[in-house]
Design a protein around this motif. Structure first.
Motif, PDB file in Angstrom:
ATOM      1  N   TYR A 276       0.794  -1.221   0.000  1.00 52.79           N
ATOM      2  CA  TYR A 276       0.000   0.000   0.000  1.00 52.79           C
ATOM      3  C   TYR A 276       0.829   1.275   0.000  1.00 52.79           C
ATOM      4  CZ  TYR A 276      -3.449  -3.464   1.390  1.00 52.79           C
ATOM      5  OH  TYR A 276      -4.239  -4.578   1.433  1.00 52.79           O
ATOM      6  N   THR A 277       1.902   1.320   0.784  1.00 51.14           N
ATOM      7  CA  THR A 277       2.599   2.593   0.966  1.00 51.14           C
ATOM      8  C   THR A 277       4.118   2.520   0.801  1.00 51.14           C
ATOM      9  OG1 THR A 277       2.505   2.187   3.368  1.00 51.14           O
ATOM     10  CG2 THR A 277       0.845   3.662   2.432  1.00 51.14           C
ATOM     11  N   PHE A 278       4.670   1.382   0.417  1.00 50.52           N
ATOM     12  CA  PHE A 278       6.110   1.261   0.185  1.00 50.52           C
ATOM     13  C   PHE A 278       6.399   1.013  -1.296  1.00 50.52           C
ATOM     14  CE2 PHE A 278       5.985   0.336   4.693  1.00 50.52           C
ATOM     15  CZ  PHE A 278       7.184   0.821   5.183  1.00 50.52           C
ATOM     16  N   VAL A 279       7.614   1.336  -1.698  1.00 59.00           N
ATOM     17  CA  VAL A 279       8.146   0.983  -3.016  1.00 59.00           C
ATOM     18  C   VAL A 279       9.615   0.637  -2.819  1.00 59.00           C
ATOM     19  CG1 VAL A 279       8.752   1.857  -5.305  1.00 59.00           C
ATOM     20  CG2 VAL A 279       6.539   2.401  -4.364  1.00 59.00           C
ATOM     21  N   SER A 280      10.100  -0.334  -3.575  1.00 63.22           N
ATOM     22  CA  SER A 280      11.511  -0.716  -3.476  1.00 63.22           C
ATOM     23  C   SER A 280      12.248  -0.353  -4.756  1.00 63.22           C
ATOM     24  CB  SER A 280      11.637  -2.227  -3.220  1.00 63.22           C
ATOM     25  OG  SER A 280      11.169  -2.948  -4.348  1.00 63.22           O
ATOM     26  N   THR A 281      13.574  -0.435  -4.711  1.00 66.12           N
ATOM     27  CA  THR A 281      14.388  -0.196  -5.913  1.00 66.12           C
ATOM     28  C   THR A 281      14.991  -1.515  -6.388  1.00 66.12           C
ATOM     29  OG1 THR A 281      16.255   0.432  -4.478  1.00 66.12           O
ATOM     30  CG2 THR A 281      14.898   2.214  -5.375  1.00 66.12           C
ATOM     31  N   VAL A 282      14.155  -2.547  -6.402  1.00 68.28           N
ATOM     32  CA  VAL A 282      14.540  -3.841  -6.961  1.00 68.28           C
ATOM     33  C   VAL A 282      14.207  -3.875  -8.448  1.00 68.28           C
ATOM     34  CG1 VAL A 282      14.123  -6.328  -6.889  1.00 68.28           C
ATOM     35  CG2 VAL A 282      14.261  -5.030  -4.757  1.00 68.28           C
ATOM     36  N   MET A 283      12.948  -3.678  -8.784  1.00 70.88           N
ATOM     37  CA  MET A 283      12.520  -3.645 -10.178  1.00 70.88           C
ATOM     38  C   MET A 283      12.546  -2.200 -10.689  1.00 70.88           C
ATOM     39  SD  MET A 283      11.977  -6.816 -10.834  1.00 70.88           S
ATOM     40  CE  MET A 283      11.139  -6.724 -12.432  1.00 70.88           C
ATOM     41  N   TRP A 300       7.186  -8.776  -1.000  1.00 73.58           N
ATOM     42  CA  TRP A 300       6.811  -7.982  -2.169  1.00 73.58           C
ATOM     43  C   TRP A 300       8.027  -7.285  -2.763  1.00 73.58           C
ATOM     44  CZ3 TRP A 300       1.802  -8.749  -3.283  1.00 73.58           C
ATOM     45  CH2 TRP A 300       0.986  -9.189  -2.245  1.00 73.58           C
ATOM     46  N   ALA A 301       8.036  -7.161  -4.063  1.00 71.79           N
ATOM     47  CA  ALA A 301       8.992  -6.298  -4.753  1.00 71.79           C
ATOM     48  C   ALA A 301       8.152  -5.338  -5.584  1.00 71.79           C
ATOM     49  CB  ALA A 301       9.935  -7.108  -5.628  1.00 71.79           C
ATOM     50  N   ILE A 302       7.810  -4.204  -4.996  1.00 74.12           N
ATOM     51  CA  ILE A 302       6.894  -3.239  -5.606  1.00 74.12           C
ATOM     52  C   ILE A 302       7.699  -2.204  -6.373  1.00 74.12           C
ATOM     53  CG2 ILE A 302       5.025  -1.604  -5.203  1.00 74.12           C
ATOM     54  CD1 ILE A 302       4.313  -4.425  -4.374  1.00 74.12           C
ATOM     55  N   ALA A 303       7.394  -2.045  -7.661  1.00 77.10           N
ATOM     56  CA  ALA A 303       8.122  -1.107  -8.517  1.00 77.10           C
ATOM     57  C   ALA A 303       7.481   0.278  -8.476  1.00 77.10           C
ATOM     58  CB  ALA A 303       8.145  -1.616  -9.956  1.00 77.10           C
ATOM     59  N   ALA A 304       8.306   1.303  -8.604  1.00 74.08           N
ATOM     60  CA  ALA A 304       7.794   2.655  -8.793  1.00 74.08           C
ATOM     61  C   ALA A 304       7.100   2.730 -10.149  1.00 74.08           C
ATOM     62  CB  ALA A 304       8.936   3.668  -8.733  1.00 74.08           C
TER      63      ALA A 304
END
Length: 367
Positions: A276-283, A300-304
């Motif tokens: 819901y409120t995080f994003v990572s710099t994986v993808m 989760w690996a959530i993309a911007a």
């Protein structure tokens, strides 16, 4: 008569040439407004730091996998007084006190979710929509009904790791924000100008039949994909190549993969949980977002992502805002999409993009 037709044709051609220019100018204005909003959120976070001598925790909850408010407040909820929303913050505080102080909850259903609150005023606060959290380029910002949670396009950077939130992972903090982690600027060892604070992600206001990559998260179907990751296993089980392959030739998620059905991106800015409120710099930006399961407490690996052409806006810890291209380097030299792994310490495997997400990876890279 012929002359009139020629004039009409010329006018039509001019209108055809003008409309794209008008649309481009409008999007440029929206992107600039989005940039300014991210800047203001960084200033609000700095003001929070001035008062409390730390950044707010990405999530404050004792049980972040639980869906309800009061158990897992996000940093976006904590900075509300610093974006001129102190009235909403005060009401949300009462929601939290109600959660911890009494077992007699009033249950309300909002869309596909349920939450507990002690009064109609507090329910109204949960539904309130701070304009500071919406990017004007995202059409989903206009889809919120009065009974929905307040939304956000602006997400907290968890660094170069797809975060899971069980108790055992509380100390895994690779980015500016983590679980139950209140850290000061002195913890940003890579430098505040080299570390992302927040970035964009599209809000998910679409049903499960919509396979839009910008807003949806997918559970990949295929060999080599782990059922769960967690702090010790994600770094060996997560595969960038498998996550990337979930997108078909039409630019949407393929039918063989499962769209998560209860992790609506950005739906509830106060909810301190990865979907819901995080994003990572994986993808990389505007690439697939992949999860291990439909469980909120899963990995989760959530993309911007954004509706700006070709990239996303990010704000760094020092308050500077920049536009990051979809094509930013996201794999370190000598690695491939099936060998790059997240780490708990050291330099990121995910290239310049991963380096920008880490607070203490000892990188000094710039996009």
């Amino acid at each position: 008569m012929v002359e009139l037709l020629v004039v009409i044709a010329i006018i039509g051609i001019l209108i055809g040439l003008l409309l794209p220019a008008v649309q481009a100018a409008r999007e440029a204005a929206r992107r600039m407004e989005c940039t300014n909003k991210l800047k203001q959120l960084a200033i609000a976070t700095h003001n929070y730091h001035d008062v409390y001598n730390s950044l707010p925790a990405g999530t404050t909850g004792d049980n972040p996998s639980w869906c309800g408010p009061g158990a897992s407040w996000s940093a976006l909820a904590k900075i509300l007084p610093f974006v001129e929303q102190a009235n909403i913050y005060t009401a949300l505080e009462r929601v939290q006190k109600s959660y911890y102080a009494t077992s007699a909850f009033k249950t309300e259903t909002v869309g596909a979710f349920s939450y507990t609150a002690a009064s109609s005023e507090e329910i109204t606060a949960l539904r309130a929509q701070p304009d500071a959290y919406l990017c004007p380029s995202d059409p989903a910002g206009k889809l919120k009904s009065p009974s929905d949670y307040g939304n956000t396009n602006y997400r907290l950077c968890s660094g170069d790791v797809g975060v899971r939130h069980p108790d055992s992972d509380f100390k895994l903090v690779r980015g500016a924000f983590g679980t139950k982690n209140w850290q000061g600027f002195d913890a940003i060892l890579d430098g505040t100008s080299n570390t992302i604070l927040m970035m964009e992600r599209a809000i998910d206001y679409y049903d499960a039949s919509n396979k839009m990559v910008r807003a949806k998260t997918v559970i990949p179907d295929g060999s080599g994909w782990s059922g769960d990751w967690g702090v010790n296993t994600m770094c060996t089980n997560f595969r960038v190549d498998i996550c990337t392959a979930t997108v078909g030739s039409d630019g949407f998620y393929g039918s063989a993969h499962t769209i998560t059905n209860n992790q609506n991106s950005g739906r509830g800015y106060f909810r301190g949980m990865q979907p819901y409120t995080f994003v990572s710099t994986v993808m990389p930006p505007n690439s697939p977002s992949c999860g291990a399961s439909n469980n909120n407490g899963s990995s989760w690996a959530i993309a911007a992502s954004s509706f700006h052409m070709g990239g996303v806006n990010v704000v760094r810890v020092d308050g500077s805002v920049s536009f990051i291209s979809d094509t930013i380097n996201a794999i370190s030299t000598g690695l491939t999409t099936n060998t790059a792994r997240c780490k708990t310490t050291g330099q990121s495997d995910f290239g310049v993009w991963g380096a920008l997400g880490t607070k203490n990876g000892s990188e000094s890279l710039a996009p």
